[in-house]
Scaffold this motif. Structure first.
Motif, PDB file in Angstrom:
ATOM      1  N   ASN A 167     -17.922  72.206 -10.639  1.00 27.75           N
ATOM      2  CA  ASN A 167     -17.725  72.970 -11.873  1.00 27.75           C
ATOM      3  C   ASN A 167     -16.290  73.457 -11.987  1.00 27.75           C
ATOM      4  N   SER A 168     -15.376  72.759 -11.322  1.00 31.36           N
ATOM      5  CA  SER A 168     -13.996  73.242 -11.311  1.00 31.36           C
ATOM      6  C   SER A 168     -13.028  72.284 -11.978  1.00 31.36           C
ATOM      7  N   LEU A 169     -13.495  71.100 -12.362  1.00 34.38           N
ATOM      8  CA  LEU A 169     -12.620  70.099 -12.952  1.00 34.38           C
ATOM      9  C   LEU A 169     -13.055  69.782 -14.376  1.00 34.38           C
ATOM     10  N   PHE A 170     -12.158  69.153 -15.073  1.00 35.35           N
ATOM     11  CA  PHE A 170     -12.476  68.666 -16.415  1.00 35.35           C
ATOM     12  C   PHE A 170     -12.945  67.223 -16.267  1.00 35.35           C
ATOM     13  N   TRP A 171     -14.269  67.057 -16.331  1.00 37.06           N
ATOM     14  CA  TRP A 171     -14.861  65.750 -16.116  1.00 37.06           C
ATOM     15  C   TRP A 171     -14.999  65.009 -17.443  1.00 37.06           C
ATOM     16  N   SER A 172     -14.686  63.706 -17.394  1.00 31.74           N
ATOM     17  CA  SER A 172     -14.773  62.874 -18.595  1.00 31.74           C
ATOM     18  C   SER A 172     -15.612  61.636 -18.281  1.00 31.74           C
ATOM     19  N   ASP A 173     -16.465  61.299 -19.205  1.00 31.17           N
ATOM     20  CA  ASP A 173     -17.285  60.082 -19.070  1.00 31.17           C
ATOM     21  C   ASP A 173     -16.492  58.910 -19.645  1.00 31.17           C
ATOM     22  N   LEU A 174     -16.117  57.992 -18.776  1.00 27.81           N
ATOM     23  CA  LEU A 174     -15.357  56.823 -19.218  1.00 27.81           C
ATOM     24  C   LEU A 174     -16.250  55.694 -19.727  1.00 27.81           C
ATOM     25  N   GLY A 175     -17.560  55.884 -19.704  1.00 28.61           N
ATOM     26  CA  GLY A 175     -18.479  54.909 -20.272  1.00 28.61           C
ATOM     27  C   GLY A 175     -18.874  53.815 -19.291  1.00 28.61           C
ATOM     28  N   ILE A 176     -19.787  52.945 -19.767  1.00 26.40           N
ATOM     29  CA  ILE A 176     -20.316  51.854 -18.946  1.00 26.40           C
ATOM     30  C   ILE A 176     -19.405  50.647 -19.077  1.00 26.40           C
ATOM     31  N   ARG A 177     -19.023  50.096 -17.961  1.00 24.11           N
ATOM     32  CA  ARG A 177     -18.225  48.889 -17.989  1.00 24.11           C
ATOM     33  C   ARG A 177     -19.075  47.686 -18.409  1.00 24.11           C
ATOM     34  N   GLN A 178     -18.391  46.581 -18.681  1.00 20.25           N
ATOM     35  CA  GLN A 178     -19.097  45.335 -18.943  1.00 20.25           C
ATOM     36  C   GLN A 178     -19.909  44.977 -17.707  1.00 20.25           C
ATOM     37  N   PRO A 179     -21.225  44.767 -17.854  1.00 18.83           N
ATOM     38  CA  PRO A 179     -22.046  44.478 -16.674  1.00 18.83           C
ATOM     39  C   PRO A 179     -21.555  43.223 -15.942  1.00 18.83           C
ATOM     40  N   LEU A 180     -21.637  43.271 -14.642  1.00 19.28           N
ATOM     41  CA  LEU A 180     -21.270  42.137 -13.803  1.00 19.28           C
ATOM     42  C   LEU A 180     -22.551  41.423 -13.384  1.00 19.28           C
ATOM     43  N   VAL A 181     -22.652  40.144 -13.747  1.00 20.18           N
ATOM     44  CA  VAL A 181     -23.854  39.360 -13.463  1.00 20.18           C
ATOM     45  C   VAL A 181     -23.541  38.351 -12.362  1.00 20.18           C
ATOM     46  N   SER A 182     -24.285  38.409 -11.286  1.00 21.25           N
ATOM     47  CA  SER A 182     -24.159  37.427 -10.209  1.00 21.25           C
ATOM     48  C   SER A 182     -25.477  36.674 -10.101  1.00 21.25           C
ATOM     49  N   THR A 183     -25.368  35.360  -9.929  1.00 18.75           N
ATOM     50  CA  THR A 183     -26.546  34.493  -9.938  1.00 18.75           C
ATOM     51  C   THR A 183     -26.567  33.627  -8.697  1.00 18.75           C
ATOM     52  N   THR A 184     -27.717  33.554  -8.067  1.00 16.37           N
ATOM     53  CA  THR A 184     -27.936  32.609  -6.972  1.00 16.37           C
ATOM     54  C   THR A 184     -29.106  31.709  -7.353  1.00 16.37           C
ATOM     55  N   GLN A 185     -28.989  30.445  -7.002  1.00 14.74           N
ATOM     56  CA  GLN A 185     -29.994  29.474  -7.416  1.00 14.74           C
ATOM     57  C   GLN A 185     -30.368  28.572  -6.253  1.00 14.74           C
ATOM     58  N   THR A 186     -31.662  28.373  -6.098  1.00 10.17           N
ATOM     59  CA  THR A 186     -32.172  27.423  -5.113  1.00 10.17           C
ATOM     60  C   THR A 186     -33.142  26.487  -5.815  1.00 10.17           C
ATOM     61  N   GLN A 187     -33.201  25.255  -5.370  1.00 11.50           N
ATOM     62  CA  GLN A 187     -34.130  24.321  -5.989  1.00 11.50           C
ATOM     63  C   GLN A 187     -34.687  23.352  -4.955  1.00 11.50           C
ATOM     64  N   THR A 188     -35.912  22.963  -5.218  1.00 11.09           N
ATOM     65  CA  THR A 188     -36.588  21.973  -4.389  1.00 11.09           C
ATOM     66  C   THR A 188     -37.183  20.918  -5.308  1.00 11.09           C
ATOM     67  N   THR A 189     -37.234  19.703  -4.838  1.00  9.05           N
ATOM     68  CA  THR A 189     -37.800  18.612  -5.618  1.00  9.05           C
ATOM     69  C   THR A 189     -39.137  18.195  -5.018  1.00  9.05           C
ATOM     70  N   ASN A 190     -39.987  17.700  -5.864  1.00 12.12           N
ATOM     71  CA  ASN A 190     -41.293  17.234  -5.417  1.00 12.12           C
ATOM     72  C   ASN A 190     -41.691  16.011  -6.224  1.00 12.12           C
ATOM     73  N   SER A 191     -42.178  15.034  -5.532  1.00 12.64           N
ATOM     74  CA  SER A 191     -42.603  13.790  -6.162  1.00 12.64           C
ATOM     75  C   SER A 191     -44.103  13.830  -6.392  1.00 12.64           C
ATOM     76  N   TRP A 192     -44.527  13.308  -7.552  1.00 12.25           N
ATOM     77  CA  TRP A 192     -45.945  13.345  -7.919  1.00 12.25           C
ATOM     78  C   TRP A 192     -46.491  11.923  -8.016  1.00 12.25           C
ATOM     79  N   GLN A 193     -47.674  11.738  -7.493  1.00 13.65           N
ATOM     80  CA  GLN A 193     -48.325  10.438  -7.510  1.00 13.65           C
ATOM     81  C   GLN A 193     -49.697  10.549  -8.181  1.00 13.65           C
TER      82      GLN A 193
END
Length: 882
Positions: free
Chosen positions: A362-388
């Motif tokens: 309660n001793s400083l002048f606090w300012s809300d600088l707002g929400i930054r652009q969200p950072l999106v990180s993606t990881t992907q895994t895939q498996t293949t399967n053959s159908w008979q």
């Protein structure tokens, strides 16, 4: 075809009986030179990509059955008769289902096991494309000639196979969305000089206006920060401006800062200049319960009142709950300072760490600088399967040919029942697709309808014939006005009609056929059939399971705070002359307060106007406090989604009606069918197709073809053939109610020209196909050709003009009657990534073909290279006796 040659045996009357019964299935010699008609593609949506060496199904090379009689002679007669029929007229005795094996390989005298395979060792291809097997015991193949010129025969056995159906891909996508918002805190507090009243000439401090300016620079470690120049518009050299300088030092006096200078006279208490207002973040950190440290978790309930929730939009006017004090000139004393938390920070050096954190918020002048652009990180895994697709079935084929005793014609009736089960299975995942397994099994069971549909009582006539066999009876001689040669023509015409009927069907696998009484003559035919089975459609499905967004905790990710260094301001007390204090010279005072405890101890407090402490003034040592702080809050939301991709085929239950006929060299046919899909959004590994190409639950299709075979034979003076030229135009229409890029409606026109002379022959087939893909049309033109030289050398080539130009060339040389070697080159490679297709690539290699002597059974191996990848393909059929 040539007449059947039978080895002489010592059976006398039995020998002549065999000849008389089997002669109806021989061909006249004048048809031997007739060329085959262009083969209609089994898949009406597939454009032929090259001329393939194929067996003459209309006029196959005859095999000579080996007759070996024993004491059970009637069984040998039956076996010989059914074998002769199968060899001479494969589509008449056809025991299979248009999928398991070619009817031309059926030979009950030579084998009871039949297999076809297409095995590949190539990139972007499954290992087993097709592996099928049929078991037809000799004892189950039956033939008899009944009274009234009725020839009845029955084939039955067991079939099974594994077919490549499609390819699936399971994709798991994990996304982390990081939200960050920053809070900046600023404060500047400086002490006024002890002679400030003289400097200001007794101006009331409350009337001052405050202008505060602050700045800070943070460089990466190792890079010196440059000097900061504040351009506030104030001319420091103006005579109207007095510069206040701060000193440097510290103090620890419980009677001074420790008591917030409460023991000083107000006039002697330090005055400070507060540069920024304050606002209160104590509730954000749980009023002291949550430390200001990286990793501290901030509850959502603490964020909402201050407008700091990540669920709320940015608010550029967010005041964080409002100000708790204003900037200005203030006296460092209780009840004279409007922010008691800031007062504690500035004056009391004895605060604990937790107290300093609490007051600091309660001793400083606090300012809300707002929400930054969200950072999106993606990881992907895939498996293949053959159908008979795996199937098992029990085929039973019953055929009746009734020769008219008074006219040169016959009536043909047939009932084919191929009951079975079919499942869709992935060996890679160990899972069944029950919905598509249900579809294909329904299609395989539809043939059971003909168990109850037997208008000609074929089962009864078969039973009658088997009873005669058991009674050791003999075949009833045929009594017709038609000669043996005319009956041969009738049989060949029937075989040809069934050939076109089979190839004109759109069914992948037949589970049942009922052929109504059809009239067959030497030069004409008229065949009407009802067929059930499986209709194949190519699909590309994409399903998804979008996982729930799991909101993470809001944590402190950056805590660049100065609560340990901000404050207190330090002063050192200095005695001054009494006459400059606020105590009049003519007044004095004193006081003594004594506290006596029960044990006799006493506590004394003295106050005296002569005490130096009352005639002392704080001299500033550390005269300024600056804070440039930053707190960042971060929340990481996580979401795991799964996508399922299937590219391949589905085999759907279908019922179709087919009518085809012929008149001299003209062959024509029309087929119409209905298919349905109990699970139109399900296939392979996709349970619910939401993003792929949609499929209807029911559809209809119609096929039609028209071809005319014109054969011109040039003869010498002795009537020996010198050359044979054949012209075979073909018009083919294949329409379906649900066309798309994978299931086109096609309309094609082509014409085959061939010429044969002793030791040399060639053929060329130009054509054009229009493919209706619903949203667009494609026009494909192609030319295919072959040249055969009498010494066993053969060349084949094809060119196709589509969106890309594809061409191929192959040369083969027959080394022996059984072995053929060759080499090929083409600018494309066949691939199967669920759906048969091809891609541009340099593809070349060698081939080896082995042909079983005097049979249509063969195995071909190709060894090649495609863009540096070795490819091996083994394709063929075998039959054997166990």
């Amino acid at each position: 075809m040539t007449e059947l040659q039978v080895k002489s045996v010592r059976v006398r009357g039995l020998f002549y009986l065999i000849l008389s019964c089997c002669a109806i299935f021989t061909l006249p010699s004048k048809l031997q030179a007739q060329s085959i008609t262009q083969t209609i593609p089994l898949d009406p949506g597939k454009i032929p990509d090259q001329i393939q060496q194929q067996n003459n199904l209309l006029n196959p090379t005859p095999e000579t059955p080996q007759i070996k009689f024993d004491s059970n002679q009637i069984d040998e007669i039956i076996r010989f008769a059914i074998t002769t029929t199968a060899v001479r007229y494969p589509f008449l005795a056809n025991p299979s289902d248009r999928l398991t094996f070619s009817p031309s390989t059926f030979n009950p005298s030579d084998a009871n096991n039949y297999s076809e395979s297409d095995i590949r060792f190539a990139k972007k291809n499954p290992t087993i494309e097709k592996l099928t097997y049929g078991y037809f015991p000799r004892s189950e193949q039956f033939y008899w000639v009944l009274p009234d010129n009725r020839v009845i025969f029955e084939t039955q056995g067991f079939q099974g196979g594994v077919l490549q159906q499609g390819s699936g891909t399971d994709i798991t996508v994990s996304q982390t969305v990081t939200f960050t918002r920053a809070l900046s805190g600023r404060q500047v507090v400086t002490t006024l000089p002890e002679n400030f009243a003289e400097i200001t000439k007794d101006i009331n401090p409350s009337t001052f206006t405050i202008q505060s300016t602050s700045a800070e620079v943070f460089n990466p470690p190792g890079i010196p920060a440059p000097p900061i120049v504040l351009n506030t518009g104030i001319n420091l050299n103006s005579p109207n401006v007095t510069v206040i300088s701060a000193g440097v030092g510290s103090t620890n006096n419980s009677q001074g800062g420790g008591s917030n200078f409460g023991n000083l006279e107000p006039n002697n208490t330090p005055q400070v200049l507060q540069g920024f207002p304050t606002n209160n973040l104590q509730s954000l950190f749980g009023n002291g319960a949550i430390p200001i440290a990286v990793g501290s978790v901030i509850p959502e309930a603490n964020l909402l009142p201050l407008g700091l929730s990540f669920n709320s939009p940015n608010n550029p006017n967010n005041t964080l709950g409002g100000t708790t004090s204003s900037p200005g000139l203030k006296i460092l004393q209780l009840n004279r300072f409007d922010n008691q938390d800031l007062l504690q920070i500035l004056t009391n050096p004895f605060l604990s760490r937790s107290d300093r954190e609490f007051y600091y918020l309660n001793s400083l002048f606090w300012s809300d600088l707002g929400i930054r652009q969200p950072l999106v990180s993606t990881t992907q895994t895939q498996t293949t399967n053959s159908w008979q697709r795996i199937y098992l079935s029990r085929p039973v084929n019953q055929t009746l040919i009734s020769y008219d005793p008074k006219e040169i014609r016959a009536t043909y009736n047939n009932r084919f029942i191929n009951l079975g089960v079919s499942v869709s299975y992935s060996n890679d995942t160990g899972k069944f697709n029950y919905q598509q397994s249900l579809n294909s099994t329904i299609g395989m069971l539809l043939g059971g309808t003909f168990l109850f549909a037997d208008p000609q009582n074929l089962q009864g006539q078969v039973d009658q014939a088997k009873q005669l066999r058991d009674e050791k009876a003999k075949f009833t001689p045929l009594v017709t006005v038609a000669t043996s040669e005319q009956r041969q023509q009738i049989n060949q015409r029937l075989n040809s009609s069934l050939f076109y009927s089979t190839l004109g069907s759109s069914l992948e696998q037949v589970s049942g056929t009922l052929t109504f009484a059809s009239n067959i003559a030497p030069t004409s035919s008229d065949v009407f059939q009802v067929r059930t089975g499986l209709y194949r459609r190519a699909v590309q499905f994409v399903g998804s399971e979008i996982g729930e967004v799991i909101k993470g905790d809001t944590t402190v990710s950056v805590a660049r705070v100065s609560f340990e260094n901000f404050g207190p301001l330090t002063f050192i007390g200095s005695n001054i002359p009494r006459n400059v204090t606020g105590i009049p010279a003519n007044e004095a005072f004193a006081s003594q307060v004594v506290l006596t405890a029960p044990d006799g101890r006493q506590f004394v407090q003295n106050i005296n106007s002569s005490d130096p402490g009352l005639v002392a003034i704080p001299i500033g040592i550390k005269r300024a406090e600056l804070a440039f702080d930053r707190i960042e809050l971060t929340r990481r939301d996580r979401q795991t989604s799964k996508f399922f991709v299937y590219s391949g085929y589905v085999s759907l239950p279908s019922v179709e009606l087919g009518w085809n006929g012929s008149n001299e060299g003209l062959n024509y046919g029309v087929t119409s069918g209905l298919w349905f899909n109990t699970a139109p959004n399900n296939a392979g590994n996709v349970e619910n197709n939401t993003l792929g190409t949609s499929e209807p639950s029911v559809g209809v299709y119609a096929n039609a073809f028209l071809t005319f075979n014109s054969t011109m034979v040039e003869r010498d003076d002795k009537n020996n053939p010198l050359s044979v030229m054949t012209i075979s135009p073909l018009l083919r229409l294949a329409w379906n109610s649900s066309p798309n890029s994978n299931n086109s409606s096609t309309y094609s026109l082509s014409c085959t020209f061939s010429r044969q002379i002793p030791g040399f022959s060639f053929s060329i087939t130009p054509g054009v196909t229009v493919a209706d893909q619903k949203t667009s049309y494609r026009t494909i033109s192609f030319v295919q050709g072959s040249i055969d030289i009498g010494n066993g050398l053969r060349f084949r080539s094809s060119v196709e003009f589509d969106q890309n130009t594809f061409w191929s060339f192959e040369g083969t040389q027959q080394l022996t009657p059984n072995f053929t070697v060759g080499a090929f080159y083409k600018n494309f490679t066949d691939i199967n990534q669920g759906i048969d297709t091809r891609e541009t690539a340099s593809n070349y290699g060698v081939s080896l073909r082995y042909q079983v002597p005097a049979t249509p059974v063969s195995i071909e191996t190709q060894l090649g290279s495609s863009d540096g990848n070795i490819e091996v393909r083994i394709k063929g059929n075998v039959r054997f006796q166990i």
